[in-house]
Design a protein around this motif. Sequence first.
Motif, PDB file in Angstrom:
ATOM      1  N   HIS A  20       0.996  -1.142  -0.167  1.00 49.80           N
ATOM      2  CA  HIS A  20       0.119   0.023  -0.034  1.00 49.80           C
ATOM      3  C   HIS A  20       0.856   1.266   0.055  1.00 49.80           C
ATOM      4  O   HIS A  20       0.432   2.080  -0.621  1.00 49.80           O
ATOM      5  CB  HIS A  20      -0.911   0.056   1.231  1.00 49.80           C
ATOM      6  CG  HIS A  20      -2.058  -0.973   1.009  1.00 49.80           C
ATOM      7  ND1 HIS A  20      -2.976  -0.566   0.076  1.00 49.80           N
ATOM      8  CD2 HIS A  20      -2.470  -1.792   1.646  1.00 49.80           C
ATOM      9  CE1 HIS A  20      -4.071  -1.642   0.185  1.00 49.80           C
ATOM     10  NE2 HIS A  20      -3.778  -2.429   0.992  1.00 49.80           N
ATOM     11  N   ALA A  21       1.926   1.398   0.728  1.00 49.35           N
ATOM     12  CA  ALA A  21       3.024   2.403   0.698  1.00 49.35           C
ATOM     13  C   ALA A  21       3.590   2.701  -0.722  1.00 49.35           C
ATOM     14  O   ALA A  21       3.618   3.831  -0.984  1.00 49.35           O
ATOM     15  CB  ALA A  21       3.933   2.200   1.672  1.00 49.35           C
ATOM     16  N   ARG A  22       3.826   1.582  -1.399  1.00 47.21           N
ATOM     17  CA  ARG A  22       4.274   1.807  -2.812  1.00 47.21           C
ATOM     18  C   ARG A  22       3.339   2.153  -3.837  1.00 47.21           C
ATOM     19  O   ARG A  22       3.573   2.596  -4.885  1.00 47.21           O
ATOM     20  CB  ARG A  22       5.110   0.395  -3.207  1.00 47.21           C
ATOM     21  CG  ARG A  22       6.411   0.179  -2.390  1.00 47.21           C
ATOM     22  CD  ARG A  22       7.065  -0.765  -3.069  1.00 47.21           C
ATOM     23  NE  ARG A  22       6.422  -2.193  -3.160  1.00 47.21           N
ATOM     24  CZ  ARG A  22       6.748  -3.211  -2.166  1.00 47.21           C
ATOM     25  NH1 ARG A  22       7.525  -2.912  -1.245  1.00 47.21           N
ATOM     26  NH2 ARG A  22       5.848  -4.172  -2.319  1.00 47.21           N
ATOM     27  N   THR A  23       2.008   2.123  -3.506  1.00 49.80           N
ATOM     28  CA  THR A  23       0.979   2.022  -4.521  1.00 49.80           C
ATOM     29  C   THR A  23       0.978   3.630  -5.094  1.00 49.80           C
ATOM     30  O   THR A  23       0.926   3.488  -6.351  1.00 49.80           O
ATOM     31  CB  THR A  23      -0.218   1.791  -3.923  1.00 49.80           C
ATOM     32  OG1 THR A  23      -0.334   0.388  -3.592  1.00 49.80           O
ATOM     33  CG2 THR A  23      -1.547   1.900  -4.761  1.00 49.80           C
ATOM     34  N   PRO A  24       1.078   4.675  -4.260  1.00 52.52           N
ATOM     35  CA  PRO A  24       1.174   5.910  -4.956  1.00 52.52           C
ATOM     36  C   PRO A  24       2.200   6.054  -5.893  1.00 52.52           C
ATOM     37  O   PRO A  24       1.999   6.711  -6.975  1.00 52.52           O
ATOM     38  CB  PRO A  24       1.186   6.894  -3.911  1.00 52.52           C
ATOM     39  CG  PRO A  24       0.695   6.121  -2.722  1.00 52.52           C
ATOM     40  CD  PRO A  24       0.941   4.794  -2.906  1.00 52.52           C
ATOM     41  N   GLY A  25       3.426   5.673  -5.791  1.00 50.72           N
ATOM     42  CA  GLY A  25       4.424   5.854  -6.664  1.00 50.72           C
ATOM     43  C   GLY A  25       4.129   5.105  -7.895  1.00 50.72           C
ATOM     44  O   GLY A  25       4.324   5.440  -9.070  1.00 50.72           O
ATOM     45  N   VAL A  26       3.608   3.819  -7.744  1.00 49.56           N
ATOM     46  CA  VAL A  26       3.258   3.057  -8.932  1.00 49.56           C
ATOM     47  C   VAL A  26       2.196   3.747  -9.892  1.00 49.56           C
ATOM     48  O   VAL A  26       2.579   3.734 -10.929  1.00 49.56           O
ATOM     49  CB  VAL A  26       3.015   1.485  -8.383  1.00 49.56           C
ATOM     50  CG1 VAL A  26       2.368   0.783  -9.814  1.00 49.56           C
ATOM     51  CG2 VAL A  26       3.962   0.960  -7.865  1.00 49.56           C
ATOM     52  N   ALA A  28       1.696   6.785  -9.965  1.00 44.50           N
ATOM     53  CA  ALA A  28       2.099   7.894 -10.620  1.00 44.50           C
ATOM     54  C   ALA A  28       2.978   7.619 -11.900  1.00 44.50           C
ATOM     55  O   ALA A  28       2.836   8.343 -13.086  1.00 44.50           O
ATOM     56  CB  ALA A  28       3.173   8.662  -9.657  1.00 44.50           C
ATOM     57  N   GLU A  29       3.505   6.528 -11.863  1.00 42.79           N
ATOM     58  CA  GLU A  29       4.575   6.204 -12.895  1.00 42.79           C
ATOM     59  C   GLU A  29       3.680   5.669 -14.086  1.00 42.79           C
ATOM     60  O   GLU A  29       3.841   5.750 -15.345  1.00 42.79           O
ATOM     61  CB  GLU A  29       5.369   4.832 -12.522  1.00 42.79           C
ATOM     62  CG  GLU A  29       6.757   5.316 -11.591  1.00 42.79           C
ATOM     63  CD  GLU A  29       7.298   4.019 -11.233  1.00 42.79           C
ATOM     64  OE1 GLU A  29       7.151   2.989 -11.733  1.00 42.79           O
ATOM     65  OE2 GLU A  29       8.059   4.107 -10.177  1.00 42.79           O
ATOM     66  N   VAL A  30       2.374   4.857 -13.722  1.00 45.66           N
ATOM     67  CA  VAL A  30       1.485   4.476 -14.767  1.00 45.66           C
ATOM     68  C   VAL A  30       0.834   5.643 -15.480  1.00 45.66           C
ATOM     69  O   VAL A  30       0.700   5.743 -16.763  1.00 45.66           O
ATOM     70  CB  VAL A  30       0.301   3.503 -14.109  1.00 45.66           C
ATOM     71  CG1 VAL A  30      -0.650   3.380 -15.146  1.00 45.66           C
ATOM     72  CG2 VAL A  30       0.915   2.266 -13.726  1.00 45.66           C
ATOM     73  N   ILE A  31       0.447   6.925 -14.767  1.00 44.79           N
ATOM     74  CA  ILE A  31       0.123   7.863 -15.198  1.00 44.79           C
ATOM     75  C   ILE A  31       0.923   8.501 -16.164  1.00 44.79           C
ATOM     76  O   ILE A  31       0.584   9.081 -17.328  1.00 44.79           O
ATOM     77  CB  ILE A  31      -0.609   8.614 -14.112  1.00 44.79           C
ATOM     78  CG1 ILE A  31      -1.609   8.227 -13.381  1.00 44.79           C
ATOM     79  CG2 ILE A  31      -0.842  10.220 -14.645  1.00 44.79           C
ATOM     80  CD1 ILE A  31      -2.042   8.893 -12.109  1.00 44.79           C
ATOM     81  N   GLU A  32       2.061   8.641 -15.822  1.00 46.70           N
ATOM     82  CA  GLU A  32       3.191   9.352 -16.525  1.00 46.70           C
ATOM     83  C   GLU A  32       3.445   8.429 -17.672  1.00 46.70           C
ATOM     84  O   GLU A  32       3.633   8.967 -18.768  1.00 46.70           O
ATOM     85  CB  GLU A  32       4.495   9.366 -15.602  1.00 46.70           C
ATOM     86  CG  GLU A  32       5.747  10.017 -16.391  1.00 46.70           C
ATOM     87  CD  GLU A  32       5.483  11.393 -16.808  1.00 46.70           C
ATOM     88  OE1 GLU A  32       6.418  11.956 -17.391  1.00 46.70           O
ATOM     89  OE2 GLU A  32       4.637  12.133 -16.435  1.00 46.70           O
ATOM     90  N   SER A  33       3.474   7.179 -17.688  1.00 45.31           N
ATOM     91  CA  SER A  33       3.681   6.274 -18.828  1.00 45.31           C
ATOM     92  C   SER A  33       2.320   6.594 -19.827  1.00 45.31           C
ATOM     93  O   SER A  33       2.800   6.633 -21.055  1.00 45.31           O
ATOM     94  CB  SER A  33       3.750   5.026 -18.427  1.00 45.31           C
ATOM     95  OG  SER A  33       3.697   4.010 -19.611  1.00 45.31           O
ATOM     96  N   ARG A  34       1.350   6.445 -19.276  1.00 43.06           N
ATOM     97  CA  ARG A  34       0.252   6.917 -20.223  1.00 43.06           C
ATOM     98  C   ARG A  34       0.235   8.259 -21.002  1.00 43.06           C
ATOM     99  O   ARG A  34       0.049   8.554 -22.118  1.00 43.06           O
ATOM    100  CB  ARG A  34      -1.282   6.828 -19.568  1.00 43.06           C
ATOM    101  CG  ARG A  34      -1.612   5.338 -19.074  1.00 43.06           C
ATOM    102  CD  ARG A  34      -2.765   5.257 -18.286  1.00 43.06           C
ATOM    103  NE  ARG A  34      -3.091   3.859 -17.924  1.00 43.06           N
ATOM    104  CZ  ARG A  34      -3.886   3.541 -16.957  1.00 43.06           C
ATOM    105  NH1 ARG A  34      -4.449   4.576 -16.296  1.00 43.06           N
ATOM    106  NH2 ARG A  34      -3.973   2.240 -16.658  1.00 43.06           N
ATOM    107  N   ARG A  35       0.799   9.115 -20.144  1.00 43.79           N
ATOM    108  CA  ARG A  35       0.683  10.573 -20.713  1.00 43.79           C
ATOM    109  C   ARG A  35       2.036  10.521 -21.818  1.00 43.79           C
ATOM    110  O   ARG A  35       1.892  11.187 -22.867  1.00 43.79           O
ATOM    111  CB  ARG A  35       1.256  11.718 -19.449  1.00 43.79           C
ATOM    112  CG  ARG A  35       1.230  12.980 -20.152  1.00 43.79           C
ATOM    113  CD  ARG A  35       1.826  14.092 -18.746  1.00 43.79           C
ATOM    114  NE  ARG A  35       3.059  13.796 -18.406  1.00 43.79           N
ATOM    115  CZ  ARG A  35       4.217  14.271 -19.269  1.00 43.79           C
ATOM    116  NH1 ARG A  35       3.913  14.827 -20.205  1.00 43.79           N
ATOM    117  NH2 ARG A  35       5.267  13.767 -18.827  1.00 43.79           N
TER     118      ARG A  35
END
Length: 65
Positions: A20-26, A28-35
């Motif tokens: 759960h602690a790593r979820t926000p970072g992951v 964010a990476e997925v959103i950046e990858s999509r962008r």
Amino acid sequence: MPPESEAAKRDAENSLTEAHARTPGVEAEVIESRRVKEQLKAHNKANAYSDFIEDIVLGRLSGDA
């Protein structure tokens, strides 16, 4: 509950907490990858259009049209 079960439960809870602690970072990476993917798609589309226009202009300059 046997000590092994308690230890397994505690380990599972710790693992879940870490996940759960790593979820926000992951996320964010997925959103950046999509962008970036969408930007690349737009860039490729613009390049294709530019190439199309260039072919028309060069065709006219060479007297084909």
